[in-house]
Design a protein around this motif. Structure first.
Motif, PDB file in Angstrom:
ATOM      1  N   GLU A  48      10.925  33.811  70.420  1.00 25.43           N
ATOM      2  CA  GLU A  48       9.181  33.698  69.837  1.00 25.43           C
ATOM      3  C   GLU A  48       9.252  32.925  68.942  1.00 25.43           C
ATOM      4  N   MET A  49       8.245  33.354  68.430  1.00 26.64           N
ATOM      5  CA  MET A  49       7.542  31.712  68.042  1.00 26.64           C
ATOM      6  C   MET A  49       6.241  32.273  67.480  1.00 26.64           C
ATOM      7  N   THR A  50       6.236  31.683  65.896  1.00 26.01           N
ATOM      8  CA  THR A  50       4.874  32.344  65.772  1.00 26.01           C
ATOM      9  C   THR A  50       3.710  32.186  65.827  1.00 26.01           C
ATOM     10  N   ASP A  51       3.268  31.127  66.161  1.00 21.73           N
ATOM     11  CA  ASP A  51       2.030  29.360  66.426  1.00 21.73           C
ATOM     12  C   ASP A  51       1.938  30.225  67.401  1.00 21.73           C
ATOM     13  N   ASP A  52       0.962  30.554  67.800  1.00 24.20           N
ATOM     14  CA  ASP A  52       0.869  30.690  69.673  1.00 24.20           C
ATOM     15  C   ASP A  52       0.139  29.179  70.115  1.00 24.20           C
ATOM     16  N   ALA A  53      -0.250  28.746  69.382  1.00 20.58           N
ATOM     17  CA  ALA A  53      -1.446  27.684  70.331  1.00 20.58           C
ATOM     18  C   ALA A  53       0.695  26.311  70.173  1.00 20.58           C
ATOM     19  N   ALA A  54       1.737  26.582  69.546  1.00 21.09           N
ATOM     20  CA  ALA A  54       2.958  25.980  69.434  1.00 21.09           C
ATOM     21  C   ALA A  54       3.203  26.594  70.924  1.00 21.09           C
ATOM     22  N   ALA A  55       3.323  27.658  70.713  1.00 21.11           N
ATOM     23  CA  ALA A  55       3.971  28.183  72.259  1.00 21.11           C
ATOM     24  C   ALA A  55       3.726  28.158  73.070  1.00 21.11           C
ATOM     25  N   GLN A  56       2.494  27.924  73.614  1.00 21.83           N
ATOM     26  CA  GLN A  56       2.023  27.485  74.198  1.00 21.83           C
ATOM     27  C   GLN A  56       1.718  26.029  74.837  1.00 21.83           C
ATOM     28  N   LYS A  57       2.022  25.316  74.062  1.00 24.18           N
ATOM     29  CA  LYS A  57       2.476  23.676  74.380  1.00 24.18           C
ATOM     30  C   LYS A  57       3.733  23.769  74.406  1.00 24.18           C
ATOM     31  N   ALA A  58       4.532  24.312  73.970  1.00 23.32           N
ATOM     32  CA  ALA A  58       6.456  24.174  74.271  1.00 23.32           C
ATOM     33  C   ALA A  58       6.121  24.909  75.366  1.00 23.32           C
ATOM     34  N   ILE A  59       6.009  25.593  75.735  1.00 22.52           N
ATOM     35  CA  ILE A  59       5.693  26.108  77.393  1.00 22.52           C
ATOM     36  C   ILE A  59       5.136  25.493  78.029  1.00 22.52           C
ATOM     37  N   SER A  60       3.933  24.479  77.920  1.00 21.57           N
ATOM     38  CA  SER A  60       3.479  23.684  79.241  1.00 21.57           C
ATOM     39  C   SER A  60       4.779  22.603  79.407  1.00 21.57           C
ATOM     40  N   GLU A  61       4.845  21.910  78.458  1.00 13.56           N
ATOM     41  CA  GLU A  61       5.188  21.109  78.201  1.00 13.56           C
ATOM     42  C   GLU A  61       7.196  20.706  78.619  1.00 13.56           C
ATOM     43  N   LEU A  62       8.031  22.030  78.962  1.00  8.83           N
ATOM     44  CA  LEU A  62       9.178  22.425  78.684  1.00  8.83           C
ATOM     45  C   LEU A  62       9.606  23.322  80.302  1.00  8.83           C
ATOM     46  N   ASP A  63       8.180  23.737  80.690  1.00  7.34           N
ATOM     47  CA  ASP A  63       8.398  24.731  81.898  1.00  7.34           C
ATOM     48  C   ASP A  63       8.577  23.442  83.488  1.00  7.34           C
ATOM     49  N   GLY A  64       9.854  23.257  83.281  1.00  8.15           N
ATOM     50  CA  GLY A  64      10.562  22.265  84.779  1.00  8.15           C
ATOM     51  C   GLY A  64      11.153  21.449  84.409  1.00  8.15           C
ATOM     52  N   ALA A  65      11.419  21.496  83.152  1.00  5.55           N
ATOM     53  CA  ALA A  65      12.602  20.335  82.228  1.00  5.55           C
ATOM     54  C   ALA A  65      13.347  20.143  82.553  1.00  5.55           C
ATOM     55  N   SER A  66      14.030  19.277  82.391  1.00  9.90           N
ATOM     56  CA  SER A  66      15.296  19.352  83.261  1.00  9.90           C
ATOM     57  C   SER A  66      16.057  19.162  81.646  1.00  9.90           C
ATOM     58  N   VAL A  67      16.992  20.397  81.527  1.00 10.19           N
ATOM     59  CA  VAL A  67      18.194  20.968  80.315  1.00 10.19           C
ATOM     60  C   VAL A  67      19.525  20.870  80.479  1.00 10.19           C
ATOM     61  N   GLN A  68      20.704  19.964  80.343  1.00 15.02           N
ATOM     62  CA  GLN A  68      21.834  20.245  81.366  1.00 15.02           C
ATOM     63  C   GLN A  68      21.832  20.434  82.262  1.00 15.02           C
ATOM     64  N   GLY A  69      21.025  18.934  83.434  1.00 19.67           N
ATOM     65  CA  GLY A  69      21.506  19.292  84.511  1.00 19.67           C
ATOM     66  C   GLY A  69      20.127  20.313  85.608  1.00 19.67           C
ATOM     67  N   ARG A  70      19.954  20.752  84.633  1.00 19.60           N
ATOM     68  CA  ARG A  70      18.836  22.692  85.762  1.00 19.60           C
ATOM     69  C   ARG A  70      17.655  22.277  85.018  1.00 19.60           C
ATOM     70  N   ASN A  71      17.262  22.764  86.172  1.00 23.20           N
ATOM     71  CA  ASN A  71      15.393  23.212  85.663  1.00 23.20           C
ATOM     72  C   ASN A  71      14.858  23.788  85.026  1.00 23.20           C
ATOM     73  N   ILE A  72      14.206  23.719  83.879  1.00 21.04           N
ATOM     74  CA  ILE A  72      14.324  25.101  83.569  1.00 21.04           C
ATOM     75  C   ILE A  72      13.028  25.212  83.820  1.00 21.04           C
ATOM     76  N   ARG A  73      12.486  27.000  84.016  1.00 16.16           N
ATOM     77  CA  ARG A  73      11.222  28.005  84.142  1.00 16.16           C
ATOM     78  C   ARG A  73      11.463  28.349  82.533  1.00 16.16           C
ATOM     79  N   VAL A  74      10.068  28.188  82.124  1.00 16.56           N
ATOM     80  CA  VAL A  74       9.483  28.800  80.401  1.00 16.56           C
ATOM     81  C   VAL A  74       8.103  29.173  80.874  1.00 16.56           C
ATOM     82  N   THR A  75       7.897  30.421  80.381  1.00 14.86           N
ATOM     83  CA  THR A  75       6.307  30.809  80.541  1.00 14.86           C
ATOM     84  C   THR A  75       6.258  31.915  79.610  1.00 14.86           C
ATOM     85  N   VAL A  76       5.075  32.805  79.603  1.00 13.37           N
ATOM     86  CA  VAL A  76       5.589  34.342  78.934  1.00 13.37           C
ATOM     87  C   VAL A  76       5.896  34.884  78.776  1.00 13.37           C
TER      88      VAL A  76
END
Length: 109
Positions: A48-76
């Motif tokens: 949970e993030m307080t700033d919706d704009a920051a949350a949207q940026k995090a979603i767009s940049e982290l969706d599909g990112a490789s974290v500890q060898g796995r491509n994570i999915r990030v959505t609202v």
């Protein structure tokens, strides 16, 4: 904004999850969901993030990112749907298939 994160490594803990998102803005909570019986990660969590704009940026940049060898999915995160009163899919009718034969001769219940 509430964010759903899936396909997490089973080694990711709450603090790790928080760390992935903190560079984008203030994180008010981060929780990896665990199995009630084994206490092991179920491979997903919520942030949970307080700033919706920051949350949207995090979603767009982290969706599909490789974290500890796995491509994570990030959505609202979608709101939790209300559960019906039928016990998670099991019939409340005690005369279900458990009664033995169903030849019209009555049932145990």
């Amino acid at each position: 904004m509430n964010i759903y994160v899936s396909n997490l490594s089973f080694n990711v803990e709450d603090d790790d999850l928080r760390g992935f998102f903190e560079e984008y803005g203030e994180v008010t909570s981060a929780k990896v969901i665990t199995d009630k019986m084994t206490q092991r990660s179920r491979g997903f969590g919520f942030v949970e993030m307080t700033d919706d704009a920051a949350a949207q940026k995090a979603i767009s940049e982290l969706d599909g990112a490789s974290v500890q060898g796995r491509n994570i999915r990030v959505t609202v995160a979608k709101p939790k749907e209300e559960r019906s009163n039928n016990g998670g899919g099991y019939s409340n009718n005690r005369r279900s298939s458990y009664s033995g034969s169903n030849n019209g001769g009555g049932s145990r219940w």
